[in-house]
Structures are given as C-alpha cells and as structure tokens.
Design a protein around this motif. Structure first.
Motif, PDB file in Angstrom:
ATOM      1  N   MET A  87      58.396  12.641  76.793  1.00 20.41           N
ATOM      2  CA  MET A  87      57.493  13.646  76.312  1.00 20.41           C
ATOM      3  C   MET A  87      56.056  13.194  76.563  1.00 20.41           C
ATOM      4  SD  MET A  87      58.667  16.290  74.525  1.00 20.41           S
ATOM      5  CE  MET A  87      60.272  16.879  74.786  1.00 20.41           C
ATOM      6  N   GLY A  88      55.246  14.199  76.906  1.00 17.17           N
ATOM      7  CA  GLY A  88      53.835  13.908  77.162  1.00 17.17           C
ATOM      8  C   GLY A  88      53.045  13.822  75.880  1.00 17.17           C
ATOM      9  N   LYS A  89      51.979  13.086  76.006  1.00 11.71           N
ATOM     10  CA  LYS A  89      51.100  12.902  74.872  1.00 11.71           C
ATOM     11  C   LYS A  89      50.107  14.070  74.821  1.00 11.71           C
ATOM     12  CE  LYS A  89      48.677   8.978  72.984  1.00 11.71           C
ATOM     13  NZ  LYS A  89      48.001   7.745  73.315  1.00 11.71           N
ATOM     14  N   THR A  90      49.945  14.689  73.648  1.00 13.97           N
ATOM     15  CA  THR A  90      48.978  15.780  73.541  1.00 13.97           C
ATOM     16  C   THR A  90      47.613  15.211  73.191  1.00 13.97           C
ATOM     17  OG1 THR A  90      49.477  16.134  71.213  1.00 13.97           O
ATOM     18  CG2 THR A  90      50.711  17.456  72.803  1.00 13.97           C
ATOM     19  N   VAL A  91      46.622  15.746  73.858  1.00 14.43           N
ATOM     20  CA  VAL A  91      45.257  15.290  73.640  1.00 14.43           C
ATOM     21  C   VAL A  91      44.523  16.359  72.852  1.00 14.43           C
ATOM     22  CG1 VAL A  91      43.098  14.627  74.754  1.00 14.43           C
ATOM     23  CG2 VAL A  91      45.290  14.023  75.807  1.00 14.43           C
ATOM     24  N   LYS A  92      43.942  15.964  71.742  1.00 10.77           N
ATOM     25  CA  LYS A  92      43.174  16.898  70.931  1.00 10.77           C
ATOM     26  C   LYS A  92      41.718  16.819  71.371  1.00 10.77           C
ATOM     27  CE  LYS A  92      42.313  18.332  66.250  1.00 10.77           C
ATOM     28  NZ  LYS A  92      42.552  18.109  64.848  1.00 10.77           N
ATOM     29  N   LYS A  93      41.235  17.935  71.869  1.00  7.99           N
ATOM     30  CA  LYS A  93      39.852  17.965  72.346  1.00  7.99           C
ATOM     31  C   LYS A  93      38.915  18.165  71.169  1.00  7.99           C
ATOM     32  CE  LYS A  93      40.959  19.791  76.865  1.00  7.99           C
ATOM     33  NZ  LYS A  93      40.733  20.839  77.845  1.00  7.99           N
ATOM     34  N   GLN A  94      37.862  17.409  71.166  1.00 14.19           N
ATOM     35  CA  GLN A  94      36.831  17.536  70.140  1.00 14.19           C
ATOM     36  C   GLN A  94      35.748  18.474  70.661  1.00 14.19           C
ATOM     37  OE1 GLN A  94      36.964  16.250  67.054  1.00 14.19           O
ATOM     38  NE2 GLN A  94      38.995  15.460  67.539  1.00 14.19           N
ATOM     39  N   ARG A  95      35.880  19.740  70.321  1.00 11.02           N
ATOM     40  CA  ARG A  95      34.882  20.717  70.756  1.00 11.02           C
ATOM     41  C   ARG A  95      34.009  21.093  69.575  1.00 11.02           C
ATOM     42  NH1 ARG A  95      38.547  25.181  73.350  1.00 11.02           N
ATOM     43  NH2 ARG A  95      40.271  24.011  72.578  1.00 11.02           N
ATOM     44  N   PRO A  96      32.736  21.383  69.860  1.00 16.73           N
ATOM     45  CA  PRO A  96      31.876  21.806  68.755  1.00 16.73           C
ATOM     46  C   PRO A  96      32.286  23.199  68.267  1.00 16.73           C
ATOM     47  CG  PRO A  96      30.701  21.947  70.839  1.00 16.73           C
ATOM     48  CD  PRO A  96      32.030  21.294  71.115  1.00 16.73           C
ATOM     49  N   VAL A  97      32.225  23.398  66.976  1.00 17.83           N
ATOM     50  CA  VAL A  97      32.581  24.679  66.373  1.00 17.83           C
ATOM     51  C   VAL A  97      31.362  25.192  65.615  1.00 17.83           C
ATOM     52  CG1 VAL A  97      34.100  25.829  64.722  1.00 17.83           C
ATOM     53  CG2 VAL A  97      34.987  23.990  66.149  1.00 17.83           C
ATOM     54  N   ASN A  98      30.949  26.400  65.962  1.00 14.37           N
ATOM     55  CA  ASN A  98      29.810  27.005  65.292  1.00 14.37           C
ATOM     56  C   ASN A  98      30.332  28.093  64.368  1.00 14.37           C
ATOM     57  OD1 ASN A  98      27.421  28.074  64.484  1.00 14.37           O
ATOM     58  ND2 ASN A  98      26.816  28.870  66.464  1.00 14.37           N
ATOM     59  N   LEU A  99      30.326  27.816  63.088  1.00 15.38           N
ATOM     60  CA  LEU A  99      30.811  28.791  62.120  1.00 15.38           C
ATOM     61  C   LEU A  99      29.685  29.626  61.513  1.00 15.38           C
ATOM     62  CD1 LEU A  99      33.509  26.650  60.296  1.00 15.38           C
ATOM     63  CD2 LEU A  99      33.821  28.329  62.104  1.00 15.38           C
ATOM     64  N   ASP A 100      28.435  29.316  61.826  1.00 16.25           N
ATOM     65  CA  ASP A 100      27.302  30.075  61.317  1.00 16.25           C
ATOM     66  C   ASP A 100      27.013  31.219  62.283  1.00 16.25           C
ATOM     67  OD1 ASP A 100      25.090  31.029  60.049  1.00 16.25           O
ATOM     68  OD2 ASP A 100      23.822  29.288  60.452  1.00 16.25           O
ATOM     69  N   LEU A 101      27.572  32.407  61.985  1.00 16.75           N
ATOM     70  CA  LEU A 101      27.458  33.540  62.893  1.00 16.75           C
ATOM     71  C   LEU A 101      26.036  34.079  62.999  1.00 16.75           C
ATOM     72  CD1 LEU A 101      30.722  35.448  61.996  1.00 16.75           C
ATOM     73  CD2 LEU A 101      30.322  33.832  63.854  1.00 16.75           C
ATOM     74  N   THR A 102      25.158  33.717  62.053  1.00 15.91           N
ATOM     75  CA  THR A 102      23.776  34.207  62.116  1.00 15.91           C
ATOM     76  C   THR A 102      22.976  33.524  63.225  1.00 15.91           C
ATOM     77  OG1 THR A 102      23.025  32.593  60.471  1.00 15.91           O
ATOM     78  CG2 THR A 102      23.755  34.765  59.656  1.00 15.91           C
ATOM     79  N   THR A 103      23.508  32.449  63.782  1.00 10.66           N
ATOM     80  CA  THR A 103      22.787  31.743  64.850  1.00 10.66           C
ATOM     81  C   THR A 103      23.145  32.264  66.237  1.00 10.66           C
ATOM     82  OG1 THR A 103      24.480  30.030  65.017  1.00 10.66           O
ATOM     83  CG2 THR A 103      22.663  29.637  63.472  1.00 10.66           C
ATOM     84  N   ILE A 104      24.139  33.134  66.318  1.00  7.60           N
ATOM     85  CA  ILE A 104      24.577  33.649  67.617  1.00  7.60           C
ATOM     86  C   ILE A 104      23.720  34.854  67.975  1.00  7.60           C
ATOM     87  CG2 ILE A 104      26.485  34.719  68.877  1.00  7.60           C
ATOM     88  CD1 ILE A 104      28.383  33.137  67.045  1.00  7.60           C
ATOM     89  N   ARG A 105      23.143  34.829  69.192  1.00 10.47           N
ATOM     90  CA  ARG A 105      22.345  35.959  69.677  1.00 10.47           C
ATOM     91  C   ARG A 105      23.042  36.558  70.884  1.00 10.47           C
ATOM     92  NH1 ARG A 105      17.623  37.883  68.788  1.00 10.47           N
ATOM     93  NH2 ARG A 105      17.048  37.888  70.971  1.00 10.47           N
ATOM     94  N   PHE A 106      23.405  37.835  70.740  1.00 11.43           N
ATOM     95  CA  PHE A 106      24.049  38.539  71.838  1.00 11.43           C
ATOM     96  C   PHE A 106      23.006  39.032  72.817  1.00 11.43           C
ATOM     97  CE2 PHE A 106      27.294  39.215  68.510  1.00 11.43           C
ATOM     98  CZ  PHE A 106      28.401  38.742  69.196  1.00 11.43           C
ATOM     99  N   PRO A 107      23.304  39.011  74.114  1.00  8.57           N
ATOM    100  CA  PRO A 107      22.393  39.619  75.084  1.00  8.57           C
ATOM    101  C   PRO A 107      22.397  41.137  74.919  1.00  8.57           C
ATOM    102  CG  PRO A 107      24.355  38.771  76.181  1.00  8.57           C
ATOM    103  CD  PRO A 107      24.445  38.372  74.747  1.00  8.57           C
ATOM    104  N   VAL A 108      21.329  41.784  75.381  1.00 10.06           N
ATOM    105  CA  VAL A 108      21.183  43.226  75.206  1.00 10.06           C
ATOM    106  C   VAL A 108      22.338  43.981  75.866  1.00 10.06           C
ATOM    107  CG1 VAL A 108      19.698  43.602  77.233  1.00 10.06           C
ATOM    108  CG2 VAL A 108      19.528  45.124  75.268  1.00 10.06           C
TER     109      VAL A 108
END
Length: 129
Positions: A1-22
């Motif tokens: 069996m292969g070894k699973t690698v857990k990727k450490q990705r940044p998670v942004n849970l503060d939705l007020t910081t997300i700016r959508f393009p027009v």
C-alpha cells in the motif's frame, strides 16, 4: 500500500477578505437575476389571472399594486429582468465575436452593463411609481 501524503495548504476561512473580480460578480448576478425572473413569472401570472378573473378581481389586483411593498417588488423584478437582458446581450456579443474574450474587455463590458442596468432601474422606478 502506498503512503498518503497530507498536503499543508493554507485555508482562508475569513470570507470578508475575498474580493471577486467584476466579471465574477456580473456572472453571479446574471444567474441570480435569472432565478428572480423565473420566480417573477409565477407572481406576474397570478396577478394577471386575478385581474382578468372578474371586475372585483381587477379591483383586488389594483389594490395590491397600490401598496408600497408591491411596487417595490415590481421594481425589483424589472431591475432583475433588465440586468438579465443586459447580461445576456453582453454574453451574446462575446459569443458572436463582436467583443473580444479578454480580461480587459470582460471587465469593461461588465462595468458598462452595470451602468446600463442602473439607468434602466431608475427608469423602471419612474414607471412603477
């Protein structure tokens, strides 16, 4: 069996910081206005049926449309319909090759579409009130 690698990705849970393009805002609002227009068909058909049912039904429909709330709803329906039409024409112009499919053209055509919709919304307000 292969070894699973857990990727450490940044998670942004503060939705007020997300700016959508027009362009994303225009796309989302086009979908929302389509749903509003679809629901509005039922409301408008009910109102039409009531007004055509009898002279008393016409008076009831007139009374409904004299309230501020009904006028506000009608203005919202007309504004949603205006945006949906303007957004649809914008998409068709791109599909037929009259507008370039670039980020710059997308941004400017979305802004122009918003401007046209504001004017149409004001005209709808004058029509309703």
């Amino acid at each position: 069996m292969g070894k699973t690698v857990k990727k450490q990705r940044p998670v942004n849970l503060d939705l007020t910081t997300i700016r959508f393009p027009v362009t994303a805002i225009a796309s989302i609002l086009h979908r929302v206005s389509g749903v509003i227009s679809f629901v509005a068909v039922g409301i408008l058909l009910w109102l039409l049926g009531l007004s055509l049912s009898s002279p008393e039904g016409f008076l009831q429909a007139s009374a409904v449309m004299n309230s501020f709330f009904a006028k506000f709803i009608m203005w919202g329906i007309l504004t949603a319909l205006a945006w949906h039409i303007v957004g649809g024409v914008r998409h068709m112009l791109m599909d037929f090759g009259y507008l370039a499919e670039t980020q710059r053209t997308g941004n400017s055509s979305a802004r122009i579409g918003f401007g046209i919709t504001v004017v149409l919304s004001i005209l709808a307000g004058v029509l309703v009130w």
